[in-house]
Structures are given as C-alpha cells and as structure tokens.
Design a protein around this motif. Sequence first.
Motif, PDB file in Angstrom:
ATOM      1  N   MET A  17      -3.476  -6.324   1.050  1.00  0.00           N
ATOM      2  CA  MET A  17      -2.526  -5.600   0.187  1.00  0.00           C
ATOM      3  C   MET A  17      -1.563  -4.768   1.050  1.00  0.00           C
ATOM      4  O   MET A  17      -0.332  -4.855   0.889  1.00  0.00           O
ATOM      5  CB  MET A  17      -3.287  -4.694  -0.777  1.00  0.00           C
ATOM      6  CG  MET A  17      -2.423  -3.913  -1.733  1.00  0.00           C
ATOM      7  SD  MET A  17      -3.401  -2.868  -2.836  1.00  0.00           S
ATOM      8  CE  MET A  17      -3.523  -1.369  -1.868  1.00  0.00           C
ATOM      9  N   GLY A  18      -2.128  -4.005   1.980  1.00  0.00           N
ATOM     10  CA  GLY A  18      -1.286  -3.196   2.867  1.00  0.00           C
ATOM     11  C   GLY A  18      -0.357  -4.076   3.686  1.00  0.00           C
ATOM     12  O   GLY A  18       0.835  -3.783   3.838  1.00  0.00           O
ATOM     13  N   TYR A  30       2.652  -5.251   1.721  1.00  0.00           N
ATOM     14  CA  TYR A  30       3.693  -4.226   1.562  1.00  0.00           C
ATOM     15  C   TYR A  30       4.486  -4.034   2.869  1.00  0.00           C
ATOM     16  O   TYR A  30       5.711  -3.903   2.846  1.00  0.00           O
ATOM     17  CB  TYR A  30       3.077  -2.897   1.113  1.00  0.00           C
ATOM     18  CG  TYR A  30       2.643  -2.886  -0.332  1.00  0.00           C
ATOM     19  CD1 TYR A  30       3.500  -3.324  -1.338  1.00  0.00           C
ATOM     20  CD2 TYR A  30       1.386  -2.435  -0.717  1.00  0.00           C
ATOM     21  CE1 TYR A  30       3.112  -3.321  -2.670  1.00  0.00           C
ATOM     22  CE2 TYR A  30       0.989  -2.429  -2.048  1.00  0.00           C
ATOM     23  CZ  TYR A  30       1.854  -2.877  -3.017  1.00  0.00           C
ATOM     24  OH  TYR A  30       1.472  -2.864  -4.332  1.00  0.00           O
ATOM     25  N   ALA A  86       8.513  -4.716   3.421  1.00  0.00           N
ATOM     26  CA  ALA A  86       9.469  -3.761   3.988  1.00  0.00           C
ATOM     27  C   ALA A  86      10.216  -4.391   5.159  1.00  0.00           C
ATOM     28  O   ALA A  86      11.442  -4.228   5.304  1.00  0.00           O
ATOM     29  CB  ALA A  86       8.741  -2.498   4.431  1.00  0.00           C
ATOM     30  N   ALA A 126       5.143   1.575 -10.350  1.00  0.00           N
ATOM     31  CA  ALA A 126       5.543   2.446  -9.237  1.00  0.00           C
ATOM     32  C   ALA A 126       6.190   1.612  -8.126  1.00  0.00           C
ATOM     33  O   ALA A 126       7.254   1.972  -7.602  1.00  0.00           O
ATOM     34  CB  ALA A 126       4.328   3.197  -8.701  1.00  0.00           C
ATOM     35  N   THR A 127       5.573   0.473  -7.809  1.00  0.00           N
ATOM     36  CA  THR A 127       6.115  -0.379  -6.749  1.00  0.00           C
ATOM     37  C   THR A 127       7.478  -0.929  -7.156  1.00  0.00           C
ATOM     38  O   THR A 127       8.427  -0.921  -6.364  1.00  0.00           O
ATOM     39  CB  THR A 127       5.142  -1.553  -6.466  1.00  0.00           C
ATOM     40  OG1 THR A 127       3.839  -1.033  -6.325  1.00  0.00           O
ATOM     41  CG2 THR A 127       5.531  -2.301  -5.216  1.00  0.00           C
ATOM     42  N   VAL A 182      10.179   1.971  -6.968  1.00  0.00           N
ATOM     43  CA  VAL A 182      10.641   2.441  -5.650  1.00  0.00           C
ATOM     44  C   VAL A 182      11.295   1.308  -4.857  1.00  0.00           C
ATOM     45  O   VAL A 182      12.216   1.547  -4.082  1.00  0.00           O
ATOM     46  CB  VAL A 182       9.522   3.092  -4.801  1.00  0.00           C
ATOM     47  CG1 VAL A 182       8.948   4.303  -5.478  1.00  0.00           C
ATOM     48  CG2 VAL A 182       8.437   2.117  -4.426  1.00  0.00           C
ATOM     49  N   LEU A 205      13.053   2.551   2.025  1.00  0.00           N
ATOM     50  CA  LEU A 205      12.143   1.570   1.442  1.00  0.00           C
ATOM     51  C   LEU A 205      10.786   1.551   2.132  1.00  0.00           C
ATOM     52  O   LEU A 205       9.745   1.505   1.483  1.00  0.00           O
ATOM     53  CB  LEU A 205      12.777   0.173   1.472  1.00  0.00           C
ATOM     54  CG  LEU A 205      11.970  -0.909   0.778  1.00  0.00           C
ATOM     55  CD1 LEU A 205      11.832  -0.618  -0.700  1.00  0.00           C
ATOM     56  CD2 LEU A 205      12.599  -2.275   0.977  1.00  0.00           C
ATOM     57  N   ARG A 206      10.802   1.613   3.474  1.00  0.00           N
ATOM     58  CA  ARG A 206       9.529   1.537   4.212  1.00  0.00           C
ATOM     59  C   ARG A 206       8.621   2.694   3.817  1.00  0.00           C
ATOM     60  O   ARG A 206       7.447   2.514   3.530  1.00  0.00           O
ATOM     61  CB  ARG A 206       9.790   1.592   5.710  1.00  0.00           C
ATOM     62  CG  ARG A 206      10.073   0.222   6.259  1.00  0.00           C
ATOM     63  CD  ARG A 206      10.227   0.243   7.738  1.00  0.00           C
ATOM     64  NE  ARG A 206      10.983  -0.949   8.116  1.00  0.00           N
ATOM     65  CZ  ARG A 206      11.466  -1.185   9.297  1.00  0.00           C
ATOM     66  NH1 ARG A 206      11.310  -0.314  10.256  1.00  0.00           N
ATOM     67  NH2 ARG A 206      12.125  -2.285   9.567  1.00  0.00           N
ATOM     68  N   SER A 231       8.752   4.606   1.095  1.00  0.00           N
ATOM     69  CA  SER A 231       8.304   4.573  -0.297  1.00  0.00           C
ATOM     70  C   SER A 231       7.250   3.495  -0.508  1.00  0.00           C
ATOM     71  O   SER A 231       6.296   3.702  -1.259  1.00  0.00           O
ATOM     72  CB  SER A 231       9.475   4.404  -1.254  1.00  0.00           C
ATOM     73  OG  SER A 231      10.305   3.387  -0.816  1.00  0.00           O
ATOM     74  N   LEU A 232       7.380   2.356   0.173  1.00  0.00           N
ATOM     75  CA  LEU A 232       6.364   1.310   0.019  1.00  0.00           C
ATOM     76  C   LEU A 232       5.034   1.732   0.632  1.00  0.00           C
ATOM     77  O   LEU A 232       3.974   1.464   0.067  1.00  0.00           O
ATOM     78  CB  LEU A 232       6.833  -0.003   0.663  1.00  0.00           C
ATOM     79  CG  LEU A 232       7.733  -0.878  -0.214  1.00  0.00           C
ATOM     80  CD1 LEU A 232       8.053  -2.180   0.477  1.00  0.00           C
ATOM     81  CD2 LEU A 232       7.079  -1.161  -1.561  1.00  0.00           C
ATOM     82  N   VAL A 290       3.501   4.122  -1.858  1.00  0.00           N
ATOM     83  CA  VAL A 290       2.944   3.419  -3.018  1.00  0.00           C
ATOM     84  C   VAL A 290       1.626   2.755  -2.633  1.00  0.00           C
ATOM     85  O   VAL A 290       0.619   2.850  -3.345  1.00  0.00           O
ATOM     86  CB  VAL A 290       3.962   2.379  -3.538  1.00  0.00           C
ATOM     87  CG1 VAL A 290       3.278   1.341  -4.395  1.00  0.00           C
ATOM     88  CG2 VAL A 290       5.036   3.066  -4.348  1.00  0.00           C
ATOM     89  N   CYS A 291       1.625   2.086  -1.479  1.00  0.00           N
ATOM     90  CA  CYS A 291       0.421   1.380  -1.003  1.00  0.00           C
ATOM     91  C   CYS A 291      -0.711   2.390  -0.770  1.00  0.00           C
ATOM     92  O   CYS A 291      -1.858   2.148  -1.152  1.00  0.00           O
ATOM     93  CB  CYS A 291       0.757   0.626   0.279  1.00  0.00           C
ATOM     94  SG  CYS A 291      -0.638  -0.250   0.941  1.00  0.00           S
TER      95      CYS A 291
END
Lengths: 383, 193
Positions: free
Chosen positions: A83-84, A87, A91, A143-144, A147, B15-16, B18-19, B22-23
Amino acid sequence: MWWWRSSGTLKADVARWREAGWVTEPGEVAILTELNGRSGPGPAAVLSLLGASLLCFAAMSFVAAHWNGMPRLIRLILLLSLMGGAYVLAAELFARKLAGFGQAALLAGVGLFGANIMLVSQMYHIDGNPPDAVLMWALGALATGLVAQSRPVLGLAFILVNLWGVWETSQLLPHFGSGGRSGVFWPYLIGWAAVTGAIAVQGWRYGLHLCAMALSVFVVSLGYLVRPGPAHELVLLIGLVAAGVVVWLRRAPAEQRPDWLPEWMREADVLLPYALGIAAAGLYAAQISRGFGSGGLGVFLLWAIVGLALSVMAIVYGAQTGDRQVMRIAYGGFAVEVLTIYFRTIGTLLGSAAFFLLAGALLVGLAVVAFRFERTASLSKGG
Amino acid sequence: MILEKLRYLVSCLPLRVSLIAVCAVQAVVLVQIVRERAAILTSGKIIEMDVAPVDPRSLFRGDYVVLSYPAGQFTDTAGDLRGLNGRREVYAVLTKNVSGEWRPTAISRRWPGAIKDGEIVMKARLDSTRRTGAPLRLRFGIESYFVPEGQGRRLEKAARAQDVRVRVAVGRDGQAVIKSVVANGEVFEEPAI
C-alpha cells in the motif's frame, strides 16, 4: 447540454457551421483545439487503471484465501508495504508527468487499503457491523481522492459510499414497519454530501451527474421506506420543489443567483431532469398505490389528470427553453401516463373513450392557447 | 467562491507530502485496530463459551464459521429494556450457571457500576431482527471465525457432534476477541499478531 454530445458529432457540426459562414476559421481552430484538449484518457491510462483494479482483486482474493503458508504478521506487513509502495510510486509517476499511470498506482494503493481492512478483520475474526469496514475504506478513498485530485479514486469512493448506504439500509429492512420504524438510513446523506463535495472540488462533471443520480434514487426510495407511509406524495413534492428552484435559478438575474453554486450548474439546467425524474417517480408510485384496487378509479383519474398536466407543463417549458432533455423526460412521462390510464381503465372502454376525449380536447385547446401566446409574443418582439 | 477556494487549497498541497500523510493515516488506523485486538488477546480475561456453528463464506474474507452463542439470548423479565431496539450497543453482565456455562444475567445501556467476583462484562450489540416479545438477541462481535480455504470441514464435523467451544479474551472495556476455538479436542489457537 453540450457535454452529452459526442466530440465527433460536435466536430462535424463545427465543420458544417464553418462552411455556412457562421463560424470563422480561427474560431473553428480554437473550438477544435479545445475539443481535442478535452479528450478522455488514452488507452495506456485505461489499461493501467484496469490492471490496477485487477491487482486489487488479486490482493483481496489473497486475503480471502486465508493462506496460512505465510504467517499473518508477514501478510499484514506485506500488504501494508505494498500500500505504501503504491502511494510512493503514484507520487513519483505524477512528478514525472505520467498522470495516467499515477492514477492507476493511486487506485491500487486505495484498493490495498481495503484489502488491509479485510485482512485485519479476518485476523481478529471481527464480526461487528460489516458496513463499518466499507465506510472506513470509503473515507480512506475519499481522503486520497481529495488530496490527489484523482477522479478514478473519487469514483471508487462514490461506489463505496453507495455500497455502505445500501448495506446499512438492507440491515434496517427486517425491522421496517414494526413499531412504526422507518427503513431510511439517513446518515447516508452525510456520506453522499462528503463524496459530492470532493467531486465538486475536483470539478468532475460526470461524477456530479453520478451523485445526482444516487441522490435521486435515495429520494425516490423515501416514498417506500418512510413511516408512516407510503410517502410517494412527499417524493413528488420534493421533485416539484427542486424543479421549481432550478427553473427560478435559470430565470433569475445573474446577480440574484447564489455565488456558491458552480458557474456551469447555474447556467445550465443540469439538475432539472433529475428533479423531474424524482417528481415523475413519486407521482406514478402514488398513483399506483392509491388508485389501484377496488373503488380507487376516481382517485386514480385525479392522479392521472395531475400527471398529464405536469407532463404538458414540462413539455411547454422544454419547448420554450429549447431544453431537449426536459422534453424527452416529459414526452416519456406523458406516454407512460397515457398507457397507465389505458391499462387501468381497460374493461370500461366507454370510460376510457370519454377520458381520452376530454383529455385530447383539453390538450388541443391548450395547444391553441399556446399558439396564440407565442404569436402575440413574436409580434410584440417584432415591434 | 467556496469551491474555488477549496480547489486552490488542495492544489497548494505538495502531492508527495499529502499522499504520504494519507498513507500514514490509513496505516495508523489499521495498526491501531491490530494493537487494540492484540492487547486484548495478550492481557484480556479468558472465558470459555459454548457455541452452535454453521459454515458459510464471506465474499471478501473467505471461508468462515458462524458461531451462534447461547449466551447471546437474554429474556428481559423485568421489562427494563423495553425501549431498546435497533442495533444499539449495550453491556452484558455474564455469570457462570450451575452447568458451568456463561449466561447473561443483566443488560445495561452503560457500563455497569459494580462488578462482582465471577462476573464478566461484555460489550454487545442488539440484533436488529428481534421480534416484539421475543428474547433480546445479542451479538458480541465474535460470531465469525475465519478459516483457511477448504479447511472449514473439520469444524463443520465437530459442530455436528456439538463439540465446539470458544475461548474468548475480554478486554477491560468489555471488547471480546476470539482467543482459540476448541473443536473435537483440537485447539485452533489465535496468536496476538
């Protein structure tokens, strides 16, 4: 509403308007440039999104298999790391201007968040209220999506919020009616407002249409689920009030319109078809529930008159404003109403004949009045 | 315009960052659930309950056994709970009866004040399908036991022979977690993590 028209049809229309001299050559180039700029995601982006969806299903199936060849702590660490990683990858892909792949990685990350929720609830045999897990997943997606301003993720949040609402409602149904209990799950409106707000911030029009459809279904369901009920008249009233507000917004001078509404929503009657759809659903449900059965013919005919009158009003409004969407709904409503009358009164054909004679004569009379009104208006405009 | 301001605020966030935020929030939520449950399994009070299982499958979480607890039935003889309905959260005080089975002796909306020796308080939710006049049905949140794919049969057989018992760890706040399932003498132990 121009966004329902396909870009191919619009391009052909622009070429025709250019030939007719209605659009200048620079104008044509500008329109085509904007149209091309609005093209949807390319095949690579679509395939990567589909691939990400399949990867999420793979993760969920892996969880469901409850494979004990790997200790569950390792399974948890693996899924949390994935999951991490998704993300971080998203990015990185956005930073490299690979937005399509970035969206797919984001979707995978949110899907893995859902798989992690399932894994944790499986690990500890949590059997609380299953829709709560869906709500938690929806909040994560929301939320994802907010943002990262990601439409696919907001689309997933929309699906999850609706799944949560439907699931909670289905749990209320066994109790529905006993002790005057309603079957409406009101907290759904909070979830709906949150996801609609996020989609509005993103400025995603199709997403807003999806939200309007979901709210319409919720409002129509009130007619069946509110107690004491059925409350289809309430649904009709809500639809009519909403339609009235939309018409007022359209006719009101620009300075009187609320500034919190997005420009495209104030200018276009996008919400009118939904309002009319709600009103029509409420009206037909009321007509059928009240007007069928022994002795209900008089009530049925009263509702039929209301239905026909509203359909005619909507047709006239659609014709006046050139709103084809409204006219289609109104024609559809009129046709359904006429057919309903026919099937309800079949067996008393003389009664049907009398009703249609009266209704037809009334409509012809209305047409004559409308014609005179239009002619007077055009004469006064011509000076 | 509010929407424009919100859009501007969102676009200002890197973005980095905020992601990652969130994560991190999503991971913290998951780890918090794990931490709470693991704590109950390691330091909670253990009781053993009799059950009557059946064997379905969950769409997302795989094969599982539904555990129906006789302790989940409560007749409100005093009529104090007439107003309770829906899926409201309650606290059940359980005591061992003469047969050594845990049964609810009192239900309350709030945490019961004084708890005697030999009593245990478990958080429960009223079952929404309760009919008027019928006993209250309680769900303790331990009614599902997930098993590896295709391995539910052993439990099914044990269930037919009425030989399944569940050891439950109960936290200080009354939260119950399955610690182990004993079927036909075979123990299915649940590690804390």
